[in-house]
Design a protein around this motif. Structure first.
Motif, PDB file in Angstrom:
ATOM      1  N   ASN A 115     -18.267  11.527  -6.482  1.00  0.00           N
ATOM      2  CA  ASN A 115     -17.719  10.324  -7.125  1.00  0.00           C
ATOM      3  C   ASN A 115     -16.289  10.044  -6.650  1.00  0.00           C
ATOM      4  N   TYR A 116     -16.053  10.388  -5.384  1.00  0.00           N
ATOM      5  CA  TYR A 116     -14.730  10.167  -4.789  1.00  0.00           C
ATOM      6  C   TYR A 116     -14.789   9.042  -3.754  1.00  0.00           C
ATOM      7  N   VAL A 117     -13.673   8.327  -3.619  1.00  0.00           N
ATOM      8  CA  VAL A 117     -13.499   7.370  -2.524  1.00  0.00           C
ATOM      9  C   VAL A 117     -12.356   7.865  -1.655  1.00  0.00           C
ATOM     10  N   TYR A 118     -12.399   7.451  -0.387  1.00  0.00           N
ATOM     11  CA  TYR A 118     -11.446   8.013   0.579  1.00  0.00           C
ATOM     12  C   TYR A 118     -10.717   6.920   1.346  1.00  0.00           C
ATOM     13  N   SER A 119      -9.457   7.189   1.611  1.00  0.00           N
ATOM     14  CA  SER A 119      -8.612   6.263   2.375  1.00  0.00           C
ATOM     15  C   SER A 119      -9.237   5.959   3.733  1.00  0.00           C
ATOM     16  N   GLY A 120      -9.169   4.688   4.125  1.00  0.00           N
ATOM     17  CA  GLY A 120      -9.715   4.288   5.430  1.00  0.00           C
ATOM     18  C   GLY A 120     -11.147   3.827   5.367  1.00  0.00           C
ATOM     19  N   THR A 121     -11.831   4.004   4.214  1.00  0.00           N
ATOM     20  CA  THR A 121     -13.207   3.527   4.071  1.00  0.00           C
ATOM     21  C   THR A 121     -13.186   2.110   3.496  1.00  0.00           C
ATOM     22  N   ILE A 122     -14.358   1.455   3.514  1.00  0.00           N
ATOM     23  CA  ILE A 122     -14.412   0.031   3.177  1.00  0.00           C
ATOM     24  C   ILE A 122     -15.400  -0.214   2.043  1.00  0.00           C
ATOM     25  N   THR A 146       0.809  -1.220   0.000  1.00  0.00           N
ATOM     26  CA  THR A 146       0.000   0.000   0.000  1.00  0.00           C
ATOM     27  C   THR A 146       0.843   1.272   0.000  1.00  0.00           C
ATOM     28  N   HIS A 147       1.982   1.253   0.673  1.00  0.00           N
ATOM     29  CA  HIS A 147       2.786   2.485   0.746  1.00  0.00           C
ATOM     30  C   HIS A 147       3.392   2.865  -0.600  1.00  0.00           C
ATOM     31  N   GLU A 148       3.341   1.933  -1.580  1.00  0.00           N
ATOM     32  CA  GLU A 148       3.927   2.216  -2.887  1.00  0.00           C
ATOM     33  C   GLU A 148       2.934   2.848  -3.871  1.00  0.00           C
ATOM     34  N   ILE A 149       1.676   3.046  -3.446  1.00  0.00           N
ATOM     35  CA  ILE A 149       0.707   3.746  -4.310  1.00  0.00           C
ATOM     36  C   ILE A 149       1.193   5.178  -4.521  1.00  0.00           C
ATOM     37  N   VAL A 150       1.096   5.674  -5.771  1.00  0.00           N
ATOM     38  CA  VAL A 150       1.508   7.048  -6.067  1.00  0.00           C
ATOM     39  C   VAL A 150       0.349   7.810  -6.694  1.00  0.00           C
ATOM     40  N   LEU A 151       0.462   9.138  -6.695  1.00  0.00           N
ATOM     41  CA  LEU A 151      -0.531   9.980  -7.358  1.00  0.00           C
ATOM     42  C   LEU A 151      -0.624   9.606  -8.840  1.00  0.00           C
ATOM     43  N   ASP A 185      -2.020   6.777  -9.934  1.00  0.00           N
ATOM     44  CA  ASP A 185      -2.272   5.334 -10.064  1.00  0.00           C
ATOM     45  C   ASP A 185      -3.756   5.068 -10.277  1.00  0.00           C
ATOM     46  N   LEU A 186      -4.060   4.022 -11.052  1.00  0.00           N
ATOM     47  CA  LEU A 186      -5.429   3.511 -11.159  1.00  0.00           C
ATOM     48  C   LEU A 186      -5.536   2.324 -10.211  1.00  0.00           C
ATOM     49  N   CYS A 187      -6.298   2.498  -9.129  1.00  0.00           N
ATOM     50  CA  CYS A 187      -6.445   1.447  -8.118  1.00  0.00           C
ATOM     51  C   CYS A 187      -7.769   0.705  -8.313  1.00  0.00           C
ATOM     52  N   ILE A 188      -7.756  -0.598  -8.013  1.00  0.00           N
ATOM     53  CA  ILE A 188      -8.974  -1.409  -8.055  1.00  0.00           C
ATOM     54  C   ILE A 188      -9.365  -1.746  -6.626  1.00  0.00           C
ATOM     55  N   THR A 189     -10.613  -1.500  -6.278  1.00  0.00           N
ATOM     56  CA  THR A 189     -11.114  -1.906  -4.964  1.00  0.00           C
ATOM     57  C   THR A 189     -12.348  -2.763  -5.176  1.00  0.00           C
ATOM     58  N   SER A 213     -12.618  -4.878   0.550  1.00  0.00           N
ATOM     59  CA  SER A 213     -11.299  -4.231   0.541  1.00  0.00           C
ATOM     60  C   SER A 213     -11.318  -2.917   1.315  1.00  0.00           C
ATOM     61  N   LEU A 214     -10.189  -2.639   1.944  1.00  0.00           N
ATOM     62  CA  LEU A 214      -9.974  -1.341   2.582  1.00  0.00           C
ATOM     63  C   LEU A 214      -9.391  -0.412   1.520  1.00  0.00           C
ATOM     64  N   ILE A 215      -9.981   0.759   1.352  1.00  0.00           N
ATOM     65  CA  ILE A 215      -9.482   1.728   0.371  1.00  0.00           C
ATOM     66  C   ILE A 215      -8.293   2.458   0.995  1.00  0.00           C
ATOM     67  N   ASN A 216      -7.197   2.557   0.239  1.00  0.00           N
ATOM     68  CA  ASN A 216      -5.931   3.013   0.832  1.00  0.00           C
ATOM     69  C   ASN A 216      -5.412   4.348   0.295  1.00  0.00           C
TER      70      ASN A 216
END
Length: 836
Positions: A170-177, A118-123, A125-129, A133-136
């Protein structure tokens, strides 16, 4: 798992990732300041034993006893090195655990889906949740299917919010599930720039809860420290009144204070727990908090989910039941025309991008049997998520010609209840479902509906469905699962199954898996209607809990805890999260478990092998048993040191200072590695997994165990003081008497470390359990003793005379008598157990 990623979703290239990281950094909060070697040294030097050593060194320097001062300096270096070694081993073990505890995130890079820390995600990136899954990171949704998210960590509202790329938010936030479905989002904020990052970083500094054992040990050491201070003052005053020699009195007091202080105990506890967690990590068991290792050994009840935990979660499609023809079709007949409609609607009721094993199977069967494949022609334009008690889900598709497909699937009871069937027809289907269930099959009902216009019902249950038939899956028990449950029962642990499946299927699978059950299954809906008193009775006697939902699971876990059980909960799904968090030990599956399950759990089994839990319980029992052995050894050997230092002084014997700080610190340096390194390496006793679990509230030493250790110490003291008087009676001088007493104590120390390996089996039986560290350290201590006795500069420093072979043998014989009597005690204990 394969993802159908659109061609224009290529993600970042390696070069773009590097540029983004250089500009915006890593996806993590500001790291907690790590301990430097200077701060570690300072913390080590604050230890009471080292403070005493420094005081003694200063006194020796002031009195020009430079030899003794040099030895004390060497002792300080040695003790500091041991502390550094232990701290470093513990720290490295915990760092390794931290690395493994970091969740992985799915990202699209170079047009491929890859998993990264997770710490390697960068601005950018296209992430899949996906579900569970915990959104990171914070980001904007660019594509989604049936996607809903729980944002209670930010808003406090526990309900799910449906979102897609066209939503107002239409945003998702870190720490949400992610509660349901799947979404691809473009990362716009990471680390401390995310919403949760700006709220604060207080969670980074939350202190780990102190376990009952830690608290008991801490209080014990504090008590001994207070006693040490009192004795120190008493000896200083008493010695000064008699001798009027302040320096000698101070040294006598410090010598006794060093002999009283059991500083090895907290070091041993920390080492045992950290290394225990590290060893389990190498076995494929990730422990999030090292103190959980202690709790593992106390487990009295294991509550387990069925799918993916007891079973393989392979979901093999065994049969279709077609209602129209009233026929059951087996695997080799899925390609018949009569099944086309049922297969079509079973697939359409699944996610377009499936992630559930059953839905993946339905898509495969559709692909293999249906031609042409219409999946690209129809688009999902409205949906109802999986909900209801029992649950169902509905999907609405439409093609370019405005043809519609409305497909539903779910628990057979749910689909039956919304279908236009007579009671006779419903009973007929229920009987078929029951027959499948009794074979251990998992059954889903499938239905279709028609609806014109866009004013869709608020609830999917308000559609009028036509019942099409049943899909029949078989999820077999894992190989070797019977042996695993037998080991759990042998260890005196109860097993309870808590599942969302129906009673018939659960009962059949439980029987195949070797789970003991002599009571009726209880449904989740019944749980919530019971009073607390009735719920406590029910949970005590019931083994199978079926059609369970998160609230009902939580009620069962809470009730079991109220009964005084130590509860381990095994699960892998989103709906297991609350129960995993509430249990004493939440156990998640590493391969097929959802991120929310792994996040809520305190222990993760990396390869989903339930046998690893038995390994963890055995490790917990081994570590707890070894901590007790180490503590009992420390108490037993401290008593003769304390009394040999104090009694000659208080009783006015001819040689009042038979032991000086030099002798005491040598003994302390022998005891430290023995208890914290050697006993940590002790293997599990052969009867440990055949005993019932201990109560978590038990003190680490009850009065009986404490008395055994005290008696052991007093008998060794009696032998040493007898040797003291015997030497005086022979007319020996102080160096010779000191050599005899010191040798007897060293021999007793070595023998005690062997005898106390087991408080039940004989020392000869214990020798079968190899512990090379014990043999190595014992040999080293004997070598040092011979150097002290026979190497002149060393013997002069320790102020001892060399001993003849006869004198050395007498010391060994007396030590053996004062320690090995305990073997008779153990023999009587074994004989009593056999006869009872």
């Amino acid at each position: 798992m394969t993802y159908n990623i659109p061609k224009d979703f290529r993600g970042l290239t390696e070069t773009e990732v590097k540029v983004s990281r250089e500009k915006h950094g890593y996806n993590r909060m500001d790291a907690i300041r790590k301990e430097t070697w200077m701060s570690m040294l300072f913390n080590t030097l604050k230890e009471p034993m080292l403070i005493l050593l420094i005081c003694v060194s200063v006194i020796y320097i002031l009195t020009a006893d430079y030899g003794e001062a040099a030895f004390m300096l060497a002792a300080i270096i040695f003790v500091t090195a041991i502390s550094f070694y232990q701290d470093n081993r513990s720290k490295k073990a915990l760092e390794e655990l931290e690395k493994l505890n970091e969740p992985l995130s799915k990202v699209i890079r170079n047009a491929e889906v890859v998993e990264i820390p997770t710490h390697e995600i960068v601005l950018g990136d296209l992430c899949i949740t996906e579900e569970g899954s915990l959104i990171n990171a914070d980001g904007r949704i660019v594509q989604s299917n049936d996607f809903s998210v729980n944002e209670s960590s930010l808003t406090g509202e526990s309900f799910s919010v449906f979102k897609d790329s066209t939503s107002e938010d239409n945003y998702v936030y870190s720490g949400t599930i992610t509660v349901s479905g799947l979404a691809v989002f473009e990362v716009e904020k990471i680390g401390k720039e995310t919403k949760v990052g700006k709220i604060g970083q207080s969670i980074l500094n939350i202190r780990e809860e102190v376990s009952p054992l830690q608290l008991q040990i801490r209080n014990f050491v504090k008590g001994m420290a207070i006693i040490g201070i009192c004795i120190f003052l008493a000896v200083c005053i008493f010695s000064f009144i008699k001798s009027r020699d302040f320096v000698t009195s101070l040294l006598s007091g410090l010598t006794l204070a060093m002999s009283v202080l059991p500083e090895e105990i907290p070091v041993a506890f920390t080492t045992f727990m950290a290394l225990g967690a590290w060893k389990l990590m190498r076995e494929g068991i990730i422990i999030k908090r090292s103190s959980i290792v202690e709790t593992l050994g106390s487990t009295t009840v294991i509550c387990t989910d069925k799918t993916g935990t007891i079973t393989e979660n392979s979901m093999q499609l065994k049969n279709f039941y077609d209602y129209k023809t009233n026929t059951v079709y087996s695997e080799d007949k899925f390609d018949v025309n009569d099944l086309d409609e049922l297969i079509h609607y079973a697939m359409w009721s699944s996610e377009p991008v499936p992630f559930d094993p059953m839905e993946i199977t339905l898509h495969k069967v559709y692909e293999q049997t249906q031609n042409p494949d219409q999946r690209k022609d129809f688009q999902l334009f409205h949906e109802y998520p999986l909900e209801g008690k029992p649950p169902m889900m509905t999907h609405l598709f439409e093609n370019a010609q405005k043809q519609r497909i409305i497909a539903a699937k779910g628990a057979p009871e749910a689909i039956i209840s919304v279908s236009d069937l007579t009671e006779t027809e419903k009973d007929k289907i229920r009987n078929i479902v029951k027959e499948f269930g009794e074979q251990g099959y998992r059954v889903l009902g499938v239905g279709k509906a028609f609806f014109e216009g866009s004013n869709f019902p608020e609830r999917q249950q308000d559609f009028s469905f036509i019942f099409l038939g049943l899909t029949v899956f078989y999820d077999p028990p894992k190989k070797g699962i019977k042996n695993v449950f037998q080991d759990i029962y042998d260890a005196g642990i109860k097993v309870k199954v808590i599942t969302g499946d129906n009673a018939d299927t659960t009962k059949a699978i439980a029987l195949q898996a070797g789970i003991r059950n002599d009571a009726d299954a209880v449904n989740g809906s019944e749980i919530l209607s019971l009073s607390e008193e009735n719920l406590l009775k029910l949970t005590e006697n019931t083994t199978l809990f079926t059609r369970m939902f998160p609230e009902a699971k939580l009620e069962v876990i809470t009730a079991l805890k109220k009964q005084g059980n130590v509860v381990a909960m095994l699960g892998d799904g989103v709906n297991d999260g609350p129960a995993l968090k509430a249990a004493h030990i939440g156990v998640a599956m590493g391969n097929k478990g959802t991120e929310i399950a792994k996040s809520a759990a305190s222990l993760v089994i990396t390869n989903d092998d339930l046998e690893k839990l038995v390994t963890g319980i055995a490790a917990g029992r081994r570590i707890y048993s070894n901590i007790k052995k180490a503590v009992q050894y420390i108490i037993s050997i401290h008593i003769p040191i304390i009394l040999t230092v104090s009694l000659p002084l208080f009783l006015g014997w001819i040689f009042p200072h038979i032991f000086t700080p030099v002798h005491v610190i040598f003994l302390e340096l022998v005891m430290g590695p023995t208890c914290s390194i050697v006993y940590e390496n002790e293997p599990l006793e052969k009867n440990a997994m055949k005993k019932p679990p201990r109560a978590l509230s038990d003190t680490f030493l009850n009065w009986r165990e404490l008395m055994v250790s005290i008696i052991q110490g007093l008998v060794i003291t009696a032998g040493i003081l007898w040797m003291y008087q015997y030497s005086i009676d022979l007319g020996n001088d102080e160096p010779k008497t000191r050599a005899l007493v010191f040798s007897t104590l060293i021999f007793a120390n070595i023998l005690l470390s062997f005898v106390n390996r087991s408080f039940y089996y004989s020392v000869f039986e214990s020798l079968k359990n190899r512990n090379n560290l014990l043999l190595g350290i014992s040999a080293l201590v004997l070598l040092l003793l011979l150097m002290i006795l026979y190497v002149r500069p060393v013997s002069e420093f320790f102020d001892v005379s060399s001993l003849t072979l006869e004198e050395l043998s007498a010391s060994f014989l007396l030590a053996a008598i004062s320690v090995l009597w305990f073997e008779i005690f153990k023999l009587i204990k074994r004989m009593t157990n056999r006869n009872s």
